[in-house]
Scaffold this motif. Sequence first.
Motif, PDB file in Angstrom:
ATOM      1  N   HIS A 118       3.007  -2.417   2.059  1.00  0.00           N
ATOM      2  CA  HIS A 118       3.209  -1.598   0.865  1.00  0.00           C
ATOM      3  C   HIS A 118       2.053  -0.652   0.584  1.00  0.00           C
ATOM      4  O   HIS A 118       2.220   0.346  -0.086  1.00  0.00           O
ATOM      5  CB  HIS A 118       3.468  -2.498  -0.343  1.00  0.00           C
ATOM      6  CG  HIS A 118       2.311  -3.388  -0.686  1.00  0.00           C
ATOM      7  ND1 HIS A 118       1.269  -2.964  -1.452  1.00  0.00           N
ATOM      8  CD2 HIS A 118       2.027  -4.662  -0.352  1.00  0.00           C
ATOM      9  CE1 HIS A 118       0.395  -3.934  -1.588  1.00  0.00           C
ATOM     10  NE2 HIS A 118       0.832  -4.990  -0.916  1.00  0.00           N
ATOM     11  N   ASP A 119       0.908  -0.976   1.150  1.00  0.00           N
ATOM     12  CA  ASP A 119      -0.260  -0.120   0.925  1.00  0.00           C
ATOM     13  C   ASP A 119      -0.040   1.312   1.413  1.00  0.00           C
ATOM     14  O   ASP A 119      -0.706   2.242   0.967  1.00  0.00           O
ATOM     15  CB  ASP A 119      -1.472  -0.679   1.670  1.00  0.00           C
ATOM     16  CG  ASP A 119      -1.616  -2.166   1.481  1.00  0.00           C
ATOM     17  OD1 ASP A 119      -2.636  -2.570   0.925  1.00  0.00           O
ATOM     18  OD2 ASP A 119      -0.704  -2.918   1.891  1.00  0.00           O
ATOM     19  N   TYR A 120       0.847   1.472   2.366  1.00  0.00           N
ATOM     20  CA  TYR A 120       1.045   2.796   2.952  1.00  0.00           C
ATOM     21  C   TYR A 120       2.072   3.617   2.196  1.00  0.00           C
ATOM     22  O   TYR A 120       2.304   4.775   2.520  1.00  0.00           O
ATOM     23  CB  TYR A 120       1.531   2.674   4.396  1.00  0.00           C
ATOM     24  CG  TYR A 120       0.622   1.904   5.312  1.00  0.00           C
ATOM     25  CD1 TYR A 120      -0.753   1.910   5.113  1.00  0.00           C
ATOM     26  CD2 TYR A 120       1.144   1.201   6.389  1.00  0.00           C
ATOM     27  CE1 TYR A 120      -1.579   1.194   5.959  1.00  0.00           C
ATOM     28  CE2 TYR A 120       0.317   0.494   7.237  1.00  0.00           C
ATOM     29  CZ  TYR A 120      -1.045   0.483   7.021  1.00  0.00           C
ATOM     30  OH  TYR A 120      -1.864  -0.211   7.861  1.00  0.00           O
ATOM     31  N   GLY A 121       2.738   2.999   1.247  1.00  0.00           N
ATOM     32  CA  GLY A 121       3.849   3.673   0.619  1.00  0.00           C
ATOM     33  C   GLY A 121       5.136   3.086   1.143  1.00  0.00           C
ATOM     34  O   GLY A 121       5.152   2.038   1.778  1.00  0.00           O
ATOM     35  N   LEU A 122       6.216   3.764   0.831  1.00  0.00           N
ATOM     36  CA  LEU A 122       7.522   3.249   1.205  1.00  0.00           C
ATOM     37  C   LEU A 122       7.905   3.874   2.548  1.00  0.00           C
ATOM     38  O   LEU A 122       8.374   5.013   2.597  1.00  0.00           O
ATOM     39  CB  LEU A 122       8.512   3.615   0.103  1.00  0.00           C
ATOM     40  CG  LEU A 122       9.774   2.773  -0.094  1.00  0.00           C
ATOM     41  CD1 LEU A 122       9.470   1.301  -0.143  1.00  0.00           C
ATOM     42  CD2 LEU A 122      10.492   3.209  -1.361  1.00  0.00           C
ATOM     43  N   LEU A 130       7.582   6.844  -5.765  1.00  0.00           N
ATOM     44  CA  LEU A 130       6.462   7.255  -4.946  1.00  0.00           C
ATOM     45  C   LEU A 130       6.090   8.706  -5.108  1.00  0.00           C
ATOM     46  O   LEU A 130       6.924   9.586  -5.021  1.00  0.00           O
ATOM     47  CB  LEU A 130       6.780   7.006  -3.497  1.00  0.00           C
ATOM     48  CG  LEU A 130       6.389   5.641  -3.011  1.00  0.00           C
ATOM     49  CD1 LEU A 130       6.157   5.732  -1.530  1.00  0.00           C
ATOM     50  CD2 LEU A 130       5.166   5.153  -3.720  1.00  0.00           C
ATOM     51  N   PRO A 174       0.695   7.897  -0.464  1.00  0.00           N
ATOM     52  CA  PRO A 174       0.532   6.986  -1.581  1.00  0.00           C
ATOM     53  C   PRO A 174      -0.695   6.134  -1.330  1.00  0.00           C
ATOM     54  O   PRO A 174      -0.824   5.545  -0.269  1.00  0.00           O
ATOM     55  CB  PRO A 174       1.800   6.114  -1.523  1.00  0.00           C
ATOM     56  CG  PRO A 174       2.585   6.616  -0.364  1.00  0.00           C
ATOM     57  CD  PRO A 174       1.702   7.489   0.466  1.00  0.00           C
ATOM     58  N   GLY A 175      -1.534   6.138  -2.277  1.00  0.00           N
ATOM     59  CA  GLY A 175      -2.789   5.424  -2.096  1.00  0.00           C
ATOM     60  C   GLY A 175      -2.578   3.940  -2.211  1.00  0.00           C
ATOM     61  O   GLY A 175      -1.459   3.473  -2.279  1.00  0.00           O
ATOM     62  N   PRO A 176      -3.671   3.257  -2.228  1.00  0.00           N
ATOM     63  CA  PRO A 176      -3.588   1.814  -2.427  1.00  0.00           C
ATOM     64  C   PRO A 176      -2.971   1.514  -3.780  1.00  0.00           C
ATOM     65  O   PRO A 176      -2.996   2.343  -4.690  1.00  0.00           O
ATOM     66  CB  PRO A 176      -5.045   1.358  -2.360  1.00  0.00           C
ATOM     67  CG  PRO A 176      -5.863   2.587  -2.453  1.00  0.00           C
ATOM     68  CD  PRO A 176      -5.016   3.723  -2.031  1.00  0.00           C
ATOM     69  N   VAL A 177      -2.464   0.354  -3.845  1.00  0.00           N
ATOM     70  CA  VAL A 177      -1.724  -0.028  -5.035  1.00  0.00           C
ATOM     71  C   VAL A 177      -2.548   0.177  -6.293  1.00  0.00           C
ATOM     72  O   VAL A 177      -3.672  -0.288  -6.398  1.00  0.00           O
ATOM     73  CB  VAL A 177      -1.375  -1.517  -4.942  1.00  0.00           C
ATOM     74  CG1 VAL A 177      -0.550  -1.902  -6.141  1.00  0.00           C
ATOM     75  CG2 VAL A 177      -0.659  -1.781  -3.664  1.00  0.00           C
TER      76      VAL A 177
END
Lengths: 320, 1098
Positions: free
Chosen positions: A114-118, B770, B775-778
């Motif tokens: 999930h760190d990379y996005g979807l 998103l 997308p960065g880290p959570v």
Amino acid sequence: MVSVINTVDTSHEDMIHDAQMDYYGTRLATCSSDRSVKIFDVRNGGQILIADLRGHEGPVWQVAWAHPMYGNILASCSYDRKVIIWREENGTWEKSHEHAGHDSSVNSVCWAPHDYGLILACGSSDGAISLLTYTGEGQWEVKKINNAHTIGCNAVSWAPAVVPGSLIDHPSGQKPNYIKRFASGGCDNLIKLEEEDGQWKEEQKLEAHSDWVRDVAWAPSIGLPTSTIASCSQDGRVFIWTCDDASSNTWSPKLLHKFNDVVWHVSWSITANILAVSGGDNKVTLWKESVDGQWVCISDVNKGQGSVSASVTEGQQNEQ
Amino acid sequence: MKLKEVDRTAMQAWSPAQNHPIYLATGTSAQQLDATFSTNASLEIFELDLSDPSLDMKSCATFSSSHRYHKLIWGPYKMDSKGDVSGVLIAGGENGNIILYDPSKIIAGDKEVVIAQNDKHTGPVRALDVNIFQTNLVASGANESEIYIWDLNNFATPMTPGAKTQPPEDISCIAWNRQVQHILASASPSGRATVWDLRKNEPIIKVSDHSNRMHCSGLAWHPDVATQMVLASEDDRLPVIQMWDLRFASSPLRVLENHARGILAIAWSMADPELLLSCGKDAKILCSNPNTGEVLYELPTNTQWCFDIQWCPRNPAVLSAASFDGRISVYSIMGGSTDGLRQKQVDKLSSSFGNLDPFGTGQPLPPLQIPQQTAQHSIVLPLKKPPKWIRRPVGASFSFGGKLVTFENVRMPSHQGAEQQQQQHHVFISQVVTEKEFLSRSDQLQQAVQSQGFINYCQKKIDASQTEFEKNVWSFLKVNFEDDSRGKYLELLGYRKEDLGKKHIKEEKEESEFLPSSGGTFNISVSGDIDGLITQALLTGNFESAVDLCLHDNRMADAIILAIAGGQELLARTQKKYFAKSQSKITRLITAVVMKNWKEIVESCDLKNWREALAAVLTYAKPDEFSALCDLLGTRLENEGDSLLQTQACLCYICAGNVEKLVACWTKAQDGSHPLSLQDLIEKVVILRKAVQLTQAMDTSTVGVLLAAKMSQYANLLAAQGSIAAALAFLPDNTNQPNIMQLRDRLCRAQGEPVAGHESPKIPYEKQQLPKGRPGPVAGHHQMPRVQTQQYYPHVRIAPTVTTWSNKTPTALPSHPPAASPSDTQGENPPPPGFIMHGNVNPNAAGQLPTSPGHMHTQVPPYPQPQRPQNGWNDPPALNRVPKKKKMPENFMPPVPITSPIMNPLGDPQSQMLQQQPSAPVPLSSQSSFPQPHLPGGQPFHGVQQPLGQTGMPPSFSKPNIEGAPGAPIGNTFQHVQSLPTKKITKKPIPDEHLILKTTFEDLIQRCLSSATDPQTKRKLDDASKRLEFLYDKLREQTLSPTITSGLHNIARSIETRNYSEGLTMHTHIVSTSNFSETSAFMPVLKVVLTQANKLGV
């Protein structure tokens, strides 16, 4: 002990090909040759059908849950050459996106950490692997790695986002430079490691199997400085591949076992210490690495039941 | 989709399924001449390399043969599963010959590749087949109804399956049954097929539709159903495939009429009985389901006829077809696009040229576009139905919480028509438990924590220990929960106080005997020698000179004795000078002891003596420096190369109560990845944390990074064994480390219960629609709701009053209403002044002790604290607020400074340990903080004497506390008041007749205090006041012998008359006549008081 805590009657009208629990282990998604995808609430031993998803025009091979931070999202892939992304919105599951970019059966789907996005990786019998990245507002960007596996890619599995060993080395939470990586296995008997460095490229080719690679599973990171991949094949062999991240980029295979029949699926436990191997003859076995580094079968699971042999689990750990 | 092609007009044979890599053998066809009309013949072997994207097939070997072939097969004869190239190539030649080749030798390039040859047949051998059950058996068919069964082990003499069929005809096809090994079928262009039973050695059935148009070009048995077979006809008038079942041999079961012209070859897939390949004179290659007749796939071919078609035995999706245009093509039936191949070539080109402006024209090359129509052409759809080999029938996947999801599809018996059977499509969810010992030990630990049976737990661990070290560690941990932990630590280090005490008693006795005898007359010499000078100095009261003189004369003892009389400063200076001069082995130790420079010991002792150093620290160090010193020693040990010493560092950290360092040290020494070794660590850590909580009133809810990592690893392991609740209990709570918060959320939801009030912040992650781009880290972890569950990590600070209170209770005044004590009235917030005092004095404690609610909140993660659900809060019995039942190290005072070594003997170390003196820090604030400074300040040892009274404290004492939020001190206060009497009762009053002693002594101390000026004296007095508690206790217990009590009364009387010297004399008398151990706890102090009183003249 392996003991059944819930038997879910899926009411599928044909063979089931995949069954996956969500992130929390409270919902079960199944898919079948009857072309449907079903979602059950299985909390507390119950089984409530939440959704019966129709949309595929062929057998559905695999389902994959996205990380819950993105909402309730399920991807499915089918022989109809399509990938469908389903999404729960206000309690209702609906088709959110359909990816029809493959020329043959799509055999495997896997969400990136999930760190990379979807991001969804899809492996197809057309030999290609496509990568769908959600870019917002219902848009998905598609990248395609053509000819990744001649006559077919059977499985894709992402590397964990945690750079192995980072738990120890970077306790401050300083984000290391993640490199997106995944492993794929195919009908060319190969396992390939693809890496995104500006664009996707093949970084490694792992050869040991003498027949189709049926499944690959990258082990979850448990903070050790090694990466581990399990692979299984039509040739009945299951290999455990390890790579010492610090010293080299060399992967070495260790034969877990040679079965007499095709091995279809391998799955790591969350703590990465047990491997579930499902093979022909409907055999499910659990394997564990003993103290001396040998892989030992600790359980034969039959209809969800099995005992666990204690020989491996009790290492002598009392010496100071 | 076409994968490969080879330009040959040849018969073809795939290597057997066992063989890896896959080879394709080709032998020049006898029937077709190629364009050159060459009569040369060859046998070639190609490798199928699918990782090579090009259409070329790699030729491995060519063998020039004198034969041309009608049939070529590759049998797995004498092939082991791992053999690279093996088996045997069997060729049917033009002149009735059958030739056996060794393919490995062909590949190796040997000249001698023929294994055997036999030309028993008359006419061309067109039919060959290998028995799949006994691979040494080969059937061949030729003209004149000739059928032979060859045993490759005995190739010279073939058998016949029975009498030749009449009339004689050519045998065009031959095939072994796929299910029954002694059944063989043959067919001829006449359209008749014969089934032979080799056991009976005769034909058992003849199959024919009597149409006379079935010119059999192909024969194949059903892979699964023993009684079924197909026949293909090459007659254009009847271009059909008939499916026969021998049980109904009067007419075909099904007729497939998909070809427009005669069929030249068929091949039934061994991997999927629903796939039958056929190629015909209509130039089509079809894949049909012989069970239904449906065409599943039509291969895109050119317009040429194919005369031979073969499934690849090893790769079920691959087939090869030999066509009359002199080409063998390898196809995949899985469809796919050839774009990849083309694109690869394009890529190769552009990488050679470089994408950017290869010709320096100033313009980069436009991207190459593949023309649209080729793209259309290149997409080949796959089979209409998925082949069996990609239909996964079984699966087992792990999910969170050690659950295993499995499903299996019982193999359907494929009866004819193979209709769906009513099948249960079940998925099993199972719990996998692999670490029973781990779980049971974790369980024991939880029980110990819940029941607070720490001592028992530790004892069990000690008993079960298999190594000395393990035993030590547990012994050290256990001591934490016992009274007089420091003393016990010392014992563990091998220093028994009793032993020491005995030694001292001896010495003391000798001295005591000596003292009275020193009372004769003596001369005061004032002569010019050094004695005289000293005498002069003394007589003039010039202590300093006297001391200097003594030192000069190396009369150390005299010097120090004199310095004592000369006051503190002089004494200190003298000590320094003494140490500077003295060189004995233990000087440094003595120096450290006297100068209270423990750091020196810890820093510079030989690490072999770590035990001694630790012992010294345990004996002397003040609470504020105690932990730091233990730490320091631990760190030194840890940094030492010796691994044995490294592990001993753990013991130091246990003494120090330094959980984080213990974890670090332990982790270094152990492989923590094994569940049991992690369990080993966690057991110690949890127990140590409890100990620290109890003894140091430290807020253990703050969790260090390393510990948090270990604890969450532990929680993960528990979760992986299905113990979700236990995992939640062990998971550190007040940390905002994202991974721990995520785990907590995951565990809560995995429990199956909807998380209370989880409506609004549903997940600990920002729900992401998103954002475009990377997308960065959570983000947004901090929004995570704090979930309330069982846990051993109190969110709530330890109520300081609970811990201090038992300590500060004025035990000497049982009737004293508790409300009078500031610490009691004020409840938790703010802490009692006394507490603040200690906190301020102790820099360590200041950082750790909650001094105000505000401080507390700074520790709590920044999100709003949700209102706790009324009933949802079911902590285990609050370990965090357990009333103190043992001494408090922060109140621990080191022994009296040894200012007068002779008069104030070392005494029983235990008593030193126990005696609580207000020492250095106290004077800073004690006078103002304590309105009644004469009250015995800290009396932790009453608790010691009645530990049971405290443990027996009703659960109500601790339980309600659990529920008290930090902001609700009332409940606690109430509890204190309630429980107070219980506690008081345990102390007996001092008998009336002796009460006078107490009042007198205390009054005297007060008087001294009010007139004393230097802080050191005050401290001494404070200390004395505390130590006299021992006397009072003994009075209460009435354990003192009458001689002593009467002596004490005498002293009291002399105090009343301010005749302190008389008091001192009586003191000496008591000491010399009584049992030392009986009086050692208080007599020395009494002497100090008397001396001071005398000196101050109060």
